[in-house]
Design an enzyme around this catalytic site. Structure first.
Site, PDB file in Angstrom:
ATOM      1  N   ASP A  65       1.565   0.249  -1.617  1.00 23.00           N
ATOM      2  CA  ASP A  65       1.998   0.867  -2.873  1.00 23.00           C
ATOM      3  C   ASP A  65       3.502   0.662  -3.078  1.00 23.00           C
ATOM      4  O   ASP A  65       4.255   0.550  -2.110  1.00 23.00           O
ATOM      5  CB  ASP A  65       1.667   2.370  -2.820  1.00 23.00           C
ATOM      6  CG  ASP A  65       1.668   2.999  -4.194  1.00 23.00           C
ATOM      7  OD1 ASP A  65       1.787   2.272  -5.198  1.00 23.00           O
ATOM      8  OD2 ASP A  65       1.539   4.236  -4.259  1.00 23.00           O
ATOM      9  N   ASN A 121      -8.054  -0.144 -10.864  1.00 23.53           N
ATOM     10  CA  ASN A 121      -6.895  -0.949 -11.285  1.00 23.53           C
ATOM     11  C   ASN A 121      -7.149  -1.762 -12.564  1.00 23.53           C
ATOM     12  O   ASN A 121      -6.208  -2.263 -13.181  1.00 23.53           O
ATOM     13  CB  ASN A 121      -6.425  -1.887 -10.164  1.00 23.53           C
ATOM     14  CG  ASN A 121      -5.666  -1.176  -9.064  1.00 23.53           C
ATOM     15  OD1 ASN A 121      -5.684  -1.586  -7.911  1.00 23.53           O
ATOM     16  ND2 ASN A 121      -4.973  -0.088  -9.397  1.00 23.53           N
TER      17      ASN A 121
HETATM   18  C1  FPP Z   1       0.250  -0.895  -5.900  1.00 21.72           C
HETATM   19  O1  FPP Z   1       1.593  -0.889  -6.283  1.00 21.72           O
HETATM   20  C2  FPP Z   1      -0.137  -2.255  -5.629  1.00 21.72           C
HETATM   21  C3  FPP Z   1      -1.194  -2.899  -6.186  1.00 21.72           C
HETATM   22  C4  FPP Z   1      -2.113  -2.283  -7.146  1.00 21.72           C
HETATM   23  C5  FPP Z   1      -1.456  -4.311  -5.879  1.00 21.72           C
HETATM   24  C6  FPP Z   1      -1.283  -4.644  -4.456  1.00 21.72           C
HETATM   25  C7  FPP Z   1      -1.256  -6.101  -4.294  1.00 21.72           C
HETATM   26  C8  FPP Z   1      -0.408  -6.740  -3.480  1.00 21.72           C
HETATM   27  C9  FPP Z   1       0.531  -6.073  -2.588  1.00 21.72           C
HETATM   28  C10 FPP Z   1      -0.443  -8.187  -3.368  1.00 21.72           C
HETATM   29  C11 FPP Z   1      -1.766  -8.554  -2.798  1.00 21.72           C
HETATM   30  C12 FPP Z   1      -1.763  -9.835  -2.231  1.00 21.72           C
HETATM   31  C13 FPP Z   1      -2.879 -10.539  -2.017  1.00 21.72           C
HETATM   32  C14 FPP Z   1      -2.778 -11.665  -1.135  1.00 21.72           C
HETATM   33  C15 FPP Z   1      -4.177 -10.241  -2.649  1.00 21.72           C
HETATM   34  P1  FPP Z   1       1.967  -0.435  -7.738  1.00 21.72           P
HETATM   35  O2  FPP Z   1       2.000  -1.595  -8.621  1.00 21.72           O
HETATM   36  O3  FPP Z   1       1.018   0.642  -8.165  1.00 21.72           O
HETATM   37  O4  FPP Z   1       3.394   0.143  -7.534  1.00 21.72           O
HETATM   38  P2  FPP Z   1       4.064   1.358  -8.308  1.00 21.72           P
HETATM   39  O5  FPP Z   1       3.310   2.589  -7.853  1.00 21.72           O
HETATM   40  O6  FPP Z   1       5.453   1.328  -7.853  1.00 21.72           O
HETATM   41  O7  FPP Z   1       3.898   1.094  -9.758  1.00 21.72           O
END
Ligand code: FPP
Length: 254
Positions: A29, A77
């Site tokens: 996250d 998501n």
């Molecule tokens: C949450 O952070 C993250 C996600 C929903 C996506 C996670 C994906 C990756 C880390 C890359 C994955 C890589 C591969 C190889 C599939 P957020 O966007 O919700 O962060 P925030 O809470 O700060 O908005």
């Protein structure tokens, strides 16, 4: 629960090599906030998050972790803006395009759990190709949760069991924790189905529909580090915190 800040005091801690958690699951996250802090679009954070996945995979495998489960995309998501969803669907393609040779070298085997049939064709293909290319590896399993949601998983498991009962293959009395675990998406992980350690980055302290059944007795560690800033020191600190815990599984102290 134990939390530690972005600069963990336990940096450089000595880990007990005999008590490395076998299955580590991570809620990655904070990509969006990391990008916003840098006045960049959110997807820039996801791109950097992908680089973190590469680093953490390598380090986890070197530490002797058996299964690393990463929550890459949840069934919820899809509610994000289309541009961000499209970007997240492209990431596994880019990741496996560039990283499969390293995974093969590291003896890491790729697995995926989730409703993958609902992913775009290109994402499904990238995932299937990576699974195939690494299927002979017998080192760490890198298990991506992609279009995964724990409640949906439990509903699917209940349906599977109901069908077995309907078909006369299972009696209601024979339904037990083992049959439920068998019907979940983690069943292929066999003895490693349940994470020993769950890590969530970015300071949020919730499970967000991740492995609700499997986390029943897992140790939970929350770190303030945003996922793109997570690295070897943070992983070591989380494992160190895990090694200080007294896991009783409902029993008494040894
Ligand atoms: C949450 O952070 C993250 C996600 C929903 C996506 C996670 C994906 C990756 C880390 C890359 C994955 C890589 C591969 C190889 C599939 P957020 O966007 O919700 O962060 P925030 O809470 O700060 O908005």
């Amino acid at each position: 629960m134990f939390s530690f800040g972005k600069k963990p005091q336990q940096d450089g801690v000595r880990l007990d090599p005999d008590r490395i958690p076998a299955h580590v699951a991570i809620i990655m996250d904070g990509n969006g906030r990391w990008a916003q802090q840098k006045h960049r679009p959110r997807v820039f954070g996801h791109r950097e998050g992908m680089e973190t996945v590469k680093r953490v995979t390598k380090y986890a495998s070197q530490l002797g972790i058996k299964v690393l489960t990463l929550y890459a995309f949840s069934t919820e998501n899809w509610k994000r803006p289309t541009g961000e969803v499209n970007y997240l669907m492209q990431l596994p393609v880019d990741f496996f395009d560039t990283f499969v040779p390293d995974l093969v070298k590291q003896n890491v085997r790729v697995q995926v759990m989730g409703y993958t049939q609902q992913l775009p064709e290109k994402t499904q293909k990238a995932v299937q190709d990576a699974i195939k290319a690494t299927e002979k590896n017998d080192g760490m399993i890198l298990n991506f949760a992609l279009n995964y949601g724990s409640r949906a998983e439990i509903v699917s498991a209940v349906k599977k069991i109901a069908l077995q009962v309907q078909a006369g293959q299972l009696s209601v009395d024979a339904i037990d924790e083992r049959s439920v675990a068998q019907a979940l998406m983690t069943a292929p992980l066999a003895q490693y189905s349940d994470p020993d350690l769950l890590i969530r980055t970015s300071g949020e302290e919730r499970l967000s529909n991740f492995l609700l059944w499997q986390l029943a007795y897992s140790e939970l560690v929350f770190t303030d580090a945003l996922w793109p800033d997570f690295g070897a020191a943070e992983l070591r600190a989380a494992i160190y915190a895990y090694q200080q815990r007294d896991r009783r599984f409902g029993g008494l102290k040894k």
